[in-house]
Design a protein around this motif. Structure first.
Motif, PDB file in Angstrom:
ATOM      1  N   ALA A   1      12.604   4.431   4.355  1.00 12.57           N
ATOM      2  CA  ALA A   1      12.467   4.933   5.731  1.00 12.57           C
ATOM      3  C   ALA A   1      10.992   5.020   6.078  1.00 12.57           C
ATOM      4  CB  ALA A   1      13.121   6.314   5.865  1.00 12.57           C
ATOM      5  N   SER A   2      10.610   4.378   7.188  1.00 18.19           N
ATOM      6  CA  SER A   2       9.203   4.381   7.591  1.00 18.19           C
ATOM      7  C   SER A   2       9.069   3.684   8.934  1.00 18.19           C
ATOM      8  CB  SER A   2       8.342   3.628   6.564  1.00 18.19           C
ATOM      9  OG  SER A   2       8.637   2.236   6.577  1.00 18.19           O
ATOM     10  N   ARG A   3       7.867   3.756   9.494  1.00 15.31           N
ATOM     11  CA  ARG A   3       7.550   2.823  10.570  1.00 15.31           C
ATOM     12  C   ARG A   3       7.635   1.420   9.995  1.00 15.31           C
ATOM     13  NH1 ARG A   3       2.545   2.453  11.720  1.00 15.31           N
ATOM     14  NH2 ARG A   3       1.857   3.762   9.989  1.00 15.31           N
ATOM     15  N   LEU A   4       8.159   0.502  10.767  1.00 17.71           N
ATOM     16  CA  LEU A   4       8.226  -0.874  10.291  1.00 17.71           C
ATOM     17  C   LEU A   4       6.907  -1.557  10.623  1.00 17.71           C
ATOM     18  CD1 LEU A   4      11.908  -1.765  11.234  1.00 17.71           C
ATOM     19  CD2 LEU A   4      10.998  -0.636   9.185  1.00 17.71           C
ATOM     20  N   ALA A   5       5.900  -1.200   9.829  1.00 18.80           N
ATOM     21  CA  ALA A   5       4.531  -1.692  10.018  1.00 18.80           C
ATOM     22  C   ALA A   5       4.126  -2.527   8.814  1.00 18.80           C
ATOM     23  CB  ALA A   5       3.580  -0.504  10.196  1.00 18.80           C
ATOM     24  N   SER A   6       3.102  -3.352   9.004  1.00 17.80           N
ATOM     25  CA  SER A   6       2.727  -4.314   7.962  1.00 17.80           C
ATOM     26  C   SER A   6       2.345  -3.636   6.652  1.00 17.80           C
ATOM     27  CB  SER A   6       1.573  -5.190   8.457  1.00 17.80           C
ATOM     28  OG  SER A   6       0.446  -4.386   8.818  1.00 17.80           O
ATOM     29  N   GLU A   7       1.657  -2.484   6.732  1.00 14.46           N
ATOM     30  CA  GLU A   7       1.196  -1.832   5.508  1.00 14.46           C
ATOM     31  C   GLU A   7       2.333  -1.200   4.709  1.00 14.46           C
ATOM     32  OE1 GLU A   7       0.671   1.323   8.790  1.00 14.46           O
ATOM     33  OE2 GLU A   7       0.444  -0.857   8.560  1.00 14.46           O
ATOM     34  N   LYS A   8       3.524  -1.128   5.324  1.00 14.52           N
ATOM     35  CA  LYS A   8       4.683  -0.583   4.609  1.00 14.52           C
ATOM     36  C   LYS A   8       5.383  -1.643   3.751  1.00 14.52           C
ATOM     37  CE  LYS A   8       4.090   3.421   6.546  1.00 14.52           C
ATOM     38  NZ  LYS A   8       3.600   4.591   5.782  1.00 14.52           N
ATOM     39  N   HIS A   9       5.114  -2.920   4.023  1.00 18.13           N
ATOM     40  CA  HIS A   9       5.603  -4.041   3.209  1.00 18.13           C
ATOM     41  C   HIS A   9       7.115  -3.972   2.966  1.00 18.13           C
ATOM     42  CE1 HIS A   9       1.488  -5.280   2.568  1.00 18.13           C
ATOM     43  NE2 HIS A   9       1.179  -4.076   2.126  1.00 18.13           N
ATOM     44  N   VAL A  10       7.853  -3.696   4.015  1.00 13.26           N
ATOM     45  CA  VAL A  10       9.311  -3.632   3.883  1.00 13.26           C
ATOM     46  C   VAL A  10       9.881  -5.000   3.527  1.00 13.26           C
ATOM     47  CG1 VAL A  10      11.466  -3.061   5.085  1.00 13.26           C
ATOM     48  CG2 VAL A  10       9.425  -1.656   5.446  1.00 13.26           C
TER      49      VAL A  10
ATOM     50  N   MET B   1      18.794  -0.132   9.921  1.00 12.24           N
ATOM     51  CA  MET B   1      19.612   0.968  10.420  1.00 12.24           C
ATOM     52  C   MET B   1      19.055   1.622  11.681  1.00 12.24           C
ATOM     53  SD  MET B   1      21.893   0.771   8.090  1.00 12.24           S
ATOM     54  CE  MET B   1      22.877   2.257   8.288  1.00 12.24           C
ATOM     55  N   GLY B   2      17.818   1.292  12.056  1.00 11.91           N
ATOM     56  CA  GLY B   2      17.220   1.911  13.234  1.00 11.91           C
ATOM     57  C   GLY B   2      16.670   3.302  12.932  1.00 11.91           C
ATOM     58  N   GLN B   3      16.409   4.050  14.002  1.00 11.58           N
ATOM     59  CA  GLN B   3      15.815   5.390  13.898  1.00 11.58           C
ATOM     60  C   GLN B   3      16.923   6.442  13.873  1.00 11.58           C
ATOM     61  OE1 GLN B   3      12.306   5.067  14.447  1.00 11.58           O
ATOM     62  NE2 GLN B   3      11.743   7.151  13.941  1.00 11.58           N
ATOM     63  N   HIS B   4      16.915   7.306  12.857  1.00 10.07           N
ATOM     64  CA  HIS B   4      17.957   8.327  12.732  1.00 10.07           C
ATOM     65  C   HIS B   4      17.362   9.606  12.147  1.00 10.07           C
ATOM     66  CE1 HIS B   4      21.451   5.736  13.538  1.00 10.07           C
ATOM     67  NE2 HIS B   4      20.806   4.797  12.867  1.00 10.07           N
ATOM     68  N   ASP B   5      18.048  10.711  12.370  1.00  7.96           N
ATOM     69  CA  ASP B   5      17.773  11.937  11.640  1.00  7.96           C
ATOM     70  C   ASP B   5      18.364  11.765  10.249  1.00  7.96           C
ATOM     71  OD1 ASP B   5      17.593  14.437  10.537  1.00  7.96           O
ATOM     72  OD2 ASP B   5      18.609  15.492  12.164  1.00  7.96           O
ATOM     73  N   LEU B   6      17.507  11.805   9.229  1.00  5.55           N
ATOM     74  CA  LEU B   6      17.945  11.487   7.871  1.00  5.55           C
ATOM     75  C   LEU B   6      18.222  12.721   7.024  1.00  5.55           C
ATOM     76  CD1 LEU B   6      15.489   8.543   7.101  1.00  5.55           C
ATOM     77  CD2 LEU B   6      17.814   8.426   7.966  1.00  5.55           C
ATOM     78  N   THR B   7      18.213  13.889   7.652  1.00  3.58           N
ATOM     79  CA  THR B   7      18.353  15.142   6.911  1.00  3.58           C
ATOM     80  C   THR B   7      19.519  15.099   5.932  1.00  3.58           C
ATOM     81  OG1 THR B   7      17.448  16.328   8.809  1.00  3.58           O
ATOM     82  CG2 THR B   7      18.564  17.636   7.129  1.00  3.58           C
ATOM     83  N   ASP B   8      20.680  14.649   6.391  1.00  2.11           N
ATOM     84  CA  ASP B   8      21.866  14.622   5.545  1.00  2.11           C
ATOM     85  C   ASP B   8      22.266  13.201   5.159  1.00  2.11           C
ATOM     86  OD1 ASP B   8      22.355  17.480   5.559  1.00  2.11           O
ATOM     87  OD2 ASP B   8      22.907  17.245   7.667  1.00  2.11           O
ATOM     88  N   VAL B   9      21.292  12.303   5.226  1.00  2.00           N
ATOM     89  CA  VAL B   9      21.576  10.897   4.909  1.00  2.00           C
ATOM     90  C   VAL B   9      21.150  10.535   3.492  1.00  2.00           C
ATOM     91  CG1 VAL B   9      20.971   8.507   5.502  1.00  2.00           C
ATOM     92  CG2 VAL B   9      21.491  10.153   7.311  1.00  2.00           C
ATOM     93  N   TYR B  10      20.006  11.047   3.038  1.00  2.00           N
ATOM     94  CA  TYR B  10      19.488  10.676   1.718  1.00  2.00           C
ATOM     95  C   TYR B  10      20.509  10.909   0.604  1.00  2.00           C
ATOM     96  CZ  TYR B  10      14.793  10.657   3.847  1.00  2.00           C
ATOM     97  OH  TYR B  10      13.692  10.409   4.645  1.00  2.00           O
ATOM     98  N   ILE B  11      21.276  11.993   0.714  1.00  2.00           N
ATOM     99  CA  ILE B  11      22.204  12.348  -0.367  1.00  2.00           C
ATOM    100  C   ILE B  11      23.296  11.308  -0.589  1.00  2.00           C
ATOM    101  CG2 ILE B  11      21.867  14.842  -0.289  1.00  2.00           C
ATOM    102  CD1 ILE B  11      24.278  15.036   1.555  1.00  2.00           C
ATOM    103  N   ASN B  12      23.421  10.359   0.320  1.00  2.00           N
ATOM    104  CA  ASN B  12      24.433   9.316   0.155  1.00  2.00           C
ATOM    105  C   ASN B  12      23.967   8.187  -0.760  1.00  2.00           C
ATOM    106  OD1 ASN B  12      26.163  10.618   2.034  1.00  2.00           O
ATOM    107  ND2 ASN B  12      25.010   9.713   3.718  1.00  2.00           N
ATOM    108  N   TYR B  13      22.672   8.175  -1.105  1.00  2.00           N
ATOM    109  CA  TYR B  13      22.080   7.043  -1.815  1.00  2.00           C
ATOM    110  C   TYR B  13      21.759   7.381  -3.263  1.00  2.00           C
ATOM    111  CZ  TYR B  13      21.684   4.882   2.766  1.00  2.00           C
ATOM    112  OH  TYR B  13      21.967   4.337   3.996  1.00  2.00           O
ATOM    113  N   ASP B  14      21.541   6.331  -4.043  1.00  2.00           N
ATOM    114  CA  ASP B  14      21.186   6.490  -5.456  1.00  2.00           C
ATOM    115  C   ASP B  14      19.681   6.614  -5.672  1.00  2.00           C
ATOM    116  OD1 ASP B  14      23.271   6.838  -7.172  1.00  2.00           O
ATOM    117  OD2 ASP B  14      23.483   4.736  -7.744  1.00  2.00           O
TER     118      ASP B  14
END
Length: 498
Positions: free
Chosen positions: A324-333, A380-393
Motif C-alpha cells: 500500500a502506497s502512492r503509486l510513485a516511481s520511488e515505490k517500485h511497485v 485495488m485503488g484507495q481504501h481504508d485499510l484498518t481492517d484489511v491487513y489482517i486478511n493477508y499473510d
C-alpha cells in the motif's frame, strides 16, 4: 494553539499529509487545539474534500488563500440551480456528460462549462466562462463563490492575469495580480510583492504568543517567512524523509535535503526538530556535531500510531501479499509485480493486492499485463485499510526511500511480516531480519533484475521455510511501542516542557 504548516494535499496524498492526519488525531485525544495550514492553490478540487477524506476536521484547516476572506472551510453545496439563478441570459442549451455540464448561449462560441463534484449530484466546484471562443473567467465555489480567475488571450493562449477572492456577501476581500511567475497581492491598504510575503503576513496576523507552537512539515518556499514571523511562539520542524544525500556528502561537507536545508541553517531559531525514528534522531545529532559543531534539540515522536493491535477472526488468505502506497516511481511497485510473477514458479498460489493511487498506475497495469499476472495481481485503488491487513499473510515493499512508513506500522500492528529493502529508517524500524520478515541489502546492486530476484527469493523463503505464526508474534511485539496511548504520552511530554 498548535499551527502545522504544509504546502499541498491531494487525493493520493504523500506520507506527510497522512502523518499530519495522525498527528491531528493524537492532539485531539490529549485535548490540544491545532490548525493545519496549507499554502498551495487547489484549482481542480475543493480543499475540504481532500482534507476530510483523510480525517481532518473542517475547523482544523486553514487555507492560505481563503484565510483573508470570511468564508469557512466547507464542502461544496453550490448547485447548478444556484448557478442558473444568476444567469442574465435565459436562452441556452444544456448538456451534461458525467461530471461536466455545459450551457451554450446564442452567439459565436459563448458557453459555460461547469465541473461538478461527482457524476450523480448537481454540486458545482468551478465554472469556466467562454465568450467568442476565448476563456475569460473561472469561478470557484463551496457554499458561495470563493474566488474568480480572470483570463485574456495572449499568443493564442488564455493568460491568467488576476485572481479575486470574495467574502460571503460578494465583496472583494483581496486580489492576486499575476504576471507570468511574478505575483502581487492587494489586501485592504497592504501590498505584498511575493507569495512569501503573503505567508509572512498571514503568520503575523495569527498574533502568536509564547503559548503557541508552530510546526513546519515542509519548508520549501515558506520556511523563511514562517520562521521570521512566528516569534514568540515555539518553532519546531518535522522531518519526514531522509534529511541528507549520502552520495553527495563528503568528510568535510554534507548536502542536506532541500526540504530541510533552510531550517537546518537556522538551527539557532528552531526550538526543536522531530524525527520519526531513534535511528534518524541519533544520525542527525551526530551530523550536526560533526559538520556544524552544534547539537540541536532533536526529539523522536512516531509520525503515526495505531489504536490497537488487530487480530484476524478468520484464517488469513494463504500466501497472500499486500502493498500500500502512492503509486510513485520511488515505490517500485512494478518490481513487486515482477517478483511475485517470478515467485509463482515455486509457490504457485502467491497473490499480490496493490492499494493506492498515483502517477504510475498505468505503468503498473502494463507490467501486470506483460507478466500475464492479471489473475493473481490486482490494483485495488484507495481504501481504508484498518481492517484489511489482517486478511493477508505478509506485506511487501519495493520502496527505496522511507522516513517512517505508516503502512509498515499498520501492517505489523495486524501481525504481518514484512519484506523490504535495507533503506535507512522505515524498514529497519519495523523488521527484525529473519524474525518477522526480511531486509534485503541492495547497496551495491545496480541491476533491477537482481533486486527483483532478491525480492522473489525472500517471498519464497517466507512462504516455504518460515513459521508464520512466530513472525506474527514478533510483528505484534514490535508494534506495541507504537500504540496511540504511547505516542500520546510522547506528545504530551514534549508540549508540556516547551
Amino acid at each position: 494553539m498548535i499551527y502545522n504548516f504544509n504546502l499541498a494535499i491531494g487525493w493520493a496524498s504523500s506520507g506527510v499529509e497522512y502523518a499530519q492526519s495522525y498527528r491531528a488525531n493524537i492532539l485531539r485525544r490529549i485535548n490540544k487545539n491545532c490548525k493545519f495550514v496549507f499554502t498551495e492553490m487547489f484549482p481542480k478540487e475543493n480543499i475540504e474534500h481532500m482534507t476530510s477524506n483523510i480525517g481532518f476536521l473542517d475547523t482544523e484547516i486553514i487555507w492560505l488563500y481563503q484565510y483573508f476572506t470570511d468564508y469557512k472551510i466547507a464542502p461544496v453545496s453550490y448547485t447548478l440551480e444556484d448557478l442558473e439563478s444568476d444567469f442574465t441570459e435565459k436562452d441556452y442549451t444544456f448538456k451534461r456528460e458525467g461530471k461536466i455540464a455545459k450551457y451554450i448561449f446564442k452567439g459565436n462560441e459563448n458557453f459555460y462549462t461547469a465541473y461538478l463534484v461527482d457524476e450523480e449530484s448537481n454540486l458545482v466546484h468551478r465554472v469556466e466562462r467562454v465568450s467568442e471562443g476565448c476563456l475569460i473567467r473561472k469561478d470557484y465555489f463551496t457554499y458561495g463563490k470563493i474566488y474568480s480567475e480572470y483570463y485574456a488571450p495572449l499568443k493564442k493562449y488564455a493568460h491568467l492575469y488576476l485572481r479575486r477572492f470574495f467574502n460571503t456577501d460578494g465583496t472583494v476581500a483581496y486580489e492576486e495580480i499575476i504576471d507570468d511567475d511574478r505575483v502581487m497581492y492587494r489586501i485592504k491598504d497592504e501590498v505584498f510583492y511575493s507569495k512569501e510575503e503573503l505567508v509572512g503576513y498571514m503568520v503575523r496576523s495569527l498574533e502568536l504568543t509564547e503559548r503557541d507552537v508552530v510546526l513546519i512539515d515542509r519548508t520549501t518556499g515558506i520556511g523563511q517567512s514562517i520562521i521570521m514571523n512566528a516569534r514568540p511562539a515555539k518553532i519546531g520542524v518535522v522531518i519526514h524523509a531522509d534529511h541528507f544525500s549520502e552520495n553527495s556528502s563528503t568528510v568535510d561537507n554534507i548536502l542536506w535535503n532541500n526540504f530541510y536545508e533552510y531550517s537546518f541553517s537556522q538551527v539557532k531559531h528552531i526550538d526543536f526538530y522531530i524525527t520519526a525514528t531513534d535511528a534518524q534522531n541519533i544520525l542527525l545529532r551526530k551530523q550536526f556535531m560533526e559538520y556544524k559543531g552544534i547539537e540541536p534539540n532533536v526529539i523522536t515522536i512516531p509520525v503515526g500510531s495505531v489504536d490497537e493491535l488487530k487480530y484476524p477472526k478468520n484464517d488469513r488468505k494463504r500466501h497472500s501479499l499486500i502493498t500500500a502506497s502512492r503509486l510513485a516511481s520511488e515505490k517500485h511497485v512494478d518490481w513487486l509485480v515482477r517478483a511475485v510473477a517470478l515467485a509463482r514458479e515455486t509457490v504457485d498460489d502467491v497473490t499480490l493486492d496493490i492499494y493506492g493511487k498515483g502517477a504510475c498506475e498505468e505503468q503498473i497495469k502494463k507490467t501486470i499485463e506483460e507478466c500475464e499476472a492479471q489473475e493473481y495481481v490486482h490494483l485495488m485503488g484507495q481504501h481504508d485499510l484498518t481492517d484489511v491487513y489482517i486478511n493477508y499473510d505478509a506485506y511487501i515493499s519495493g520502496s527505496t526511500s522511507e522516513g517512517f512508513g505508516l503502512t509498515l506500522l499498520e501492517s505489523i500492528a495486524s501481525g504481518l511480516p514484512i519484506i523490504g529493502f535495507d533503506v535507512r529508517y522505515g524498514n529497519k524500524t519495523f523488521i527484525e531480519d529473519g524474525a518477522n520478515g526480511y531486509i534485503i541489502d541492495i547497496e551495491s546492486i545496480q541491476d533491477d533484475k537482481e533486486k527483483i530476484k532478491l525480492l522473489s527469493d525472500k517471498i519464497i523463503k517466507l512462504f516455504t521455510e518460515d513459521d508464520l505464526n512466530k513472525c506474527n508474534e514478533t510483528s505484534y511485539r514490535i508494534a506495541e511501542k507504537y500504540l496511540t496511548s504511547e505516542v500520546e504520552k510522547k506528545w504530551q511530554e514534549v508540549l508540556d516542557n516547551l
